[in-house]
Design an enzyme around this catalytic site. Structure first.
Site, PDB file in Angstrom:
ATOM      1  N   HIS A  47      30.209  55.578  76.971  1.00 29.82           N
ATOM      2  CA  HIS A  47      29.434  55.937  75.775  1.00 29.82           C
ATOM      3  C   HIS A  47      30.299  56.416  74.620  1.00 29.82           C
ATOM      4  O   HIS A  47      29.777  56.654  73.524  1.00 29.82           O
ATOM      5  CB  HIS A  47      28.416  57.018  76.146  1.00 29.82           C
ATOM      6  N   ASP A  48      31.592  56.609  74.840  1.00 33.86           N
ATOM      7  CA  ASP A  48      32.492  57.070  73.779  1.00 33.86           C
ATOM      8  C   ASP A  48      33.397  55.961  73.257  1.00 33.86           C
ATOM      9  O   ASP A  48      34.211  56.208  72.356  1.00 33.86           O
ATOM     10  CB  ASP A  48      33.423  58.174  74.306  1.00 33.86           C
ATOM     11  N   GLU A  86      36.721  64.131  83.500  1.00 39.29           N
ATOM     12  CA  GLU A  86      37.195  63.451  82.289  1.00 39.29           C
ATOM     13  C   GLU A  86      38.420  64.216  81.786  1.00 39.29           C
ATOM     14  O   GLU A  86      38.323  65.409  81.488  1.00 39.29           O
ATOM     15  CB  GLU A  86      36.090  63.452  81.230  1.00 39.29           C
ATOM     16  N   ASP A  99      26.072  64.797  84.769  1.00 34.44           N
ATOM     17  CA  ASP A  99      27.170  65.104  83.863  1.00 34.44           C
ATOM     18  C   ASP A  99      27.240  66.623  83.723  1.00 34.44           C
ATOM     19  O   ASP A  99      26.229  67.269  83.453  1.00 34.44           O
ATOM     20  CB  ASP A  99      26.878  64.462  82.491  1.00 34.44           C
ATOM     21  N   ASP A 144      32.829  66.800  82.081  1.00 35.98           N
ATOM     22  CA  ASP A 144      33.217  66.555  80.693  1.00 35.98           C
ATOM     23  C   ASP A 144      34.493  67.331  80.334  1.00 35.98           C
ATOM     24  O   ASP A 144      34.573  68.542  80.598  1.00 35.98           O
ATOM     25  CB  ASP A 144      32.049  67.035  79.817  1.00 35.98           C
TER      26      ASP A 144
HETATM   27  C1  NOJ Z   1      33.387  63.883  76.056  1.00 35.32           C
HETATM   28  C2  NOJ Z   1      32.065  63.209  76.047  1.00 35.32           C
HETATM   29  O1  NOJ Z   1      32.152  62.029  76.791  1.00 35.32           O
HETATM   30  C3  NOJ Z   1      31.710  62.993  74.600  1.00 35.32           C
HETATM   31  O2  NOJ Z   1      30.596  62.149  74.449  1.00 35.32           O
HETATM   32  C4  NOJ Z   1      31.469  64.338  73.983  1.00 35.32           C
HETATM   33  O3  NOJ Z   1      31.251  64.186  72.604  1.00 35.32           O
HETATM   34  C5  NOJ Z   1      32.661  65.264  74.195  1.00 35.32           C
HETATM   35  N1  NOJ Z   1      33.225  65.184  75.507  1.00 35.32           N
HETATM   36  C6  NOJ Z   1      32.260  66.682  73.962  1.00 35.32           C
HETATM   37  O4  NOJ Z   1      31.401  67.111  74.990  1.00 35.32           O
END
Ligand code: NOJ
Length: 560
Positions: free
Chosen positions: A332-333, A259, A98, A200
């Site tokens: 994970h989000d 992302e 990541d 990210d």
């Molecule tokens: C996206 C990530 O997937 C998330 O977990 C994170 O809090 C934010 N970006 C900030 O890095």
């Protein structure tokens, strides 16, 4: 369409903090993952995406990095990481790291230098601005984690920008030296043998010149506004990604996924068209907003298959010629997919398999999030204190503590949407703490681990695990799953998502029932051509092709 390993791959995401603890401190670690590599090999995945493992004060569980070239103490050492990589490679599994380069931690050496004085050589590695008259903020942007996106630093009297927490200052990509330093760091990892990078919020690295305030009509003076239009898919983002591609990425045979919240199909083509040499695929978010109301993520709203299908279909068609889709329903989000898009009660197993069928038979690269393969569900902790996630706590403070919103309503939204749904520890067996740790877990477990766990799944030939294993194996034998053209059927059906995939002489029909009632399938032409069942979530039980049982998924090979 070029054939590449990353189109053919199935990716499995590990959130290391919650996967497997090896030393009893209650926090998952690298040696824990090493001990589970045989499990991953058994599942059959090709690539593991590891959420951040770098040094971090863990304000946002590793997405706030204080040293990009070393491992977080809780997770182990660089040596452990090298052993993990070797163990994966021995088993034919690739490692995707990541890359969090929109921001660093405020404890990173660069930021410590940067904040120390206005003329420090690192000052310009971050985004500093003076406040407005009468102590107003440099602009009205809100942080994605609530509150203003600016923090005043007493030492120099200026504000720094942080799109996420105040411990995650944004890096200034306008500065060529910062970019060079990042490319050097990426090279460090690629030279060690890393096979892929997940980037990210990579579409936030270029901000509009002058950092204008977001539209403020209807807002009270001083009220904050999103500001996303000034930092998502910004003016120089493609230039930066192309530069990174040319200077670093293109020199290695790796896989890349960005992302990109807020990216449209057109944006995604610009990021992933192979001729443009930027990224290979992106995580788009449109389908993750299907149950959000006008108030955003926490404004929970019912969704319908029609909406979800329209979005997924649009992306299938949109990236059919140029670019490539990533396929995911959770990470994970996000909440657990079976709780959100399936049924985590009576039809948990069947609906989890139905959703798996969708992910593996649409066109794109499937991403499995840890625990999805055993049908892990959302959790409903009764107390706010049971939650650990900074996003959840900041939002609660803003809405309830400061804003006076109703506690029960917000707790309900957390139950449905909170990120800790995905972060409860992996459920390995029915022993104390599900075999995750001998210590005190950093986040409470989902109490359903006594029924839902890996041991149980491996002992049951009809488990969700073995269904994933079969889907992954099918992908290896059937290029149609990767390269076949997608075509939608029954575009108006309220509950069935139906489509075909076609590759040369091969044609498959996919039928998915998104409801808990039987549905009839009005496709007599296609159904008259059934040659065989490729896979179905009701197993070998006799089927009546013109009707689908609750949450049934079935894939037929058709005669042409
Ligand atoms: C996206 C990530 O997937 C998330 O977990 C994170 O809090 C934010 N970006 C900030 O890095």
């Amino acid at each position: 369409m070029n054939k590449t390993f990353w189109k053919e791959a199935v990716v499995y995401q590990i959130y290391p903090r919650s996967y497997q603890d090896s030393n009893g401190d209650g926090i998952g670690d690298l040696r824990g993952i090493i001990s589970r590599l045989d499990y991953l090999q058994k599942l059959g995945v090709d690539v593991v995406w590891l959420s951040p493992v770098y040094k971090s004060p863990n304000d946002d569980n590793g997405y706030d990095i204080s040293d990009y070239e070393d491992i977080m103490d809780e997770f182990g050492t660089l040596r452990d990481w090298e052993e993990l990589l070797a163990g994966m490679h021995e088993r034919g599994i690739k490692l995707m790291m990541d890359l969090v380069i929109n921001h660093s931690s405020d404890e990173h050496a660069w930021f410590l230098e940067s904040r120390s004085s206005k003329d420090n050589p690192y000052r310009d590695y971050y985004i500093w601005r003076p406040g407005g008259p009468e102590g107003t903020l440099p602009n009205n942007w809100s942080s994605i984690f609530s509150g203003p996106a600016w923090e005043l630093d007493e030492a120099t009297g200026e504000y720094y920008l942080h799109l996420f927490s105040r411990k995650q200052p944004d890096l200034n990509w306008e500065n060529p030296e910062l970019r060079e330093a990042l490319y050097k760091m990426i090279t460090f990892w690629l030279d060690k043998g890393v096979d892929g990078l997940r980037m990210d919020v990579i579409n936030m690295i270029s901000k509009v010149d002058g950092l204008p305030s977001a539209h403020s009509e209807g807002l009270a003076p001083g009220e904050l506004a999103g500001g996303g239009e000034y930092y998502m898919n910004g003016p120089r983002v493609h230039e930066y990604l192309h530069e990174m591609n040319q200077q670093v990425l293109s020199k290695y045979n790796i896989m890349t996924v960005g992302e990109t919240p807020g990216a449209t199909v057109e944006d995604a083509i610009a990021y992933t068209d192979e001729d443009r040499e930027e990224l290979q695929m992106v995580f788009q978010f449109e389908h993750m907003d299907v149950d959000s109301g006008p108030g955003g993520k926490w404004d929970v709203t019912p969704w319908s298959l029609t909406q979800l299908r329209d979005i997924l279909h649009k992306w299938q068609i949109g990236l059919a010629e140029k670019g490539w889709n990533s396929l995911y329903l959770n990470n994970h989000d996000q909440p657990r997919m079976v709780s959100r898009f399936g049924n985590d009660g009576q039809y948990r197993v069947i609906s989890a398999k139905m959703l798996a069928t969708l992910l593996h038979t649409l066109k794109g690269t499937p991403y499995i999030y840890q625990g999805e393969e055993i049908g892990m569900t959302n959790v409903k902790f009764p107390l706010l204190e049971d939650y650990q996630d900074i996003e959840t706590h900041n939002m609660y403070r803003e809405k309830v503590t400061d804003g006076g919103a109703d506690h029960a309503t917000i707790l309900n939204a957390i139950h449905i949407k909170g990120r800790d749904n995905a972060r409860t520890p992996m459920q390995w067996d029915a022993s104390t703490n599900a075999g995750f740790t001998n210590g005190m877990p950093w986040l409470r477990l989902n109490p359903n681990y006594s029924d839902i766990n890996v041991d149980q799944a491996l002992a049951d030939p009809d488990s969700i695990f073995y269904y994933y294993q079969k889907l992954i194996a099918l992908r290896k034998q059937n290029p149609i799953m990767v390269y076949g053209e997608y075509e939608l059927l029954l575009p108006e059906h309220e509950y069935i998502y139906a489509y075909t995939r076609t590759l040369e002489a091969d044609k498959w029909l996919v039928l998915l029932n998104f409801s808990e009632t039987p549905q009839s399938v009005d496709l007599s032409f296609e159904l008259s051509k059934i040659a065989e069942i490729v896979i179905g979530n009701y197993g070998d039980q006799p089927v009546e092709p013109a009707s689908l049982r609750p949450y049934e998924a079935i894939v037929y090979r058709l005669n042409r």
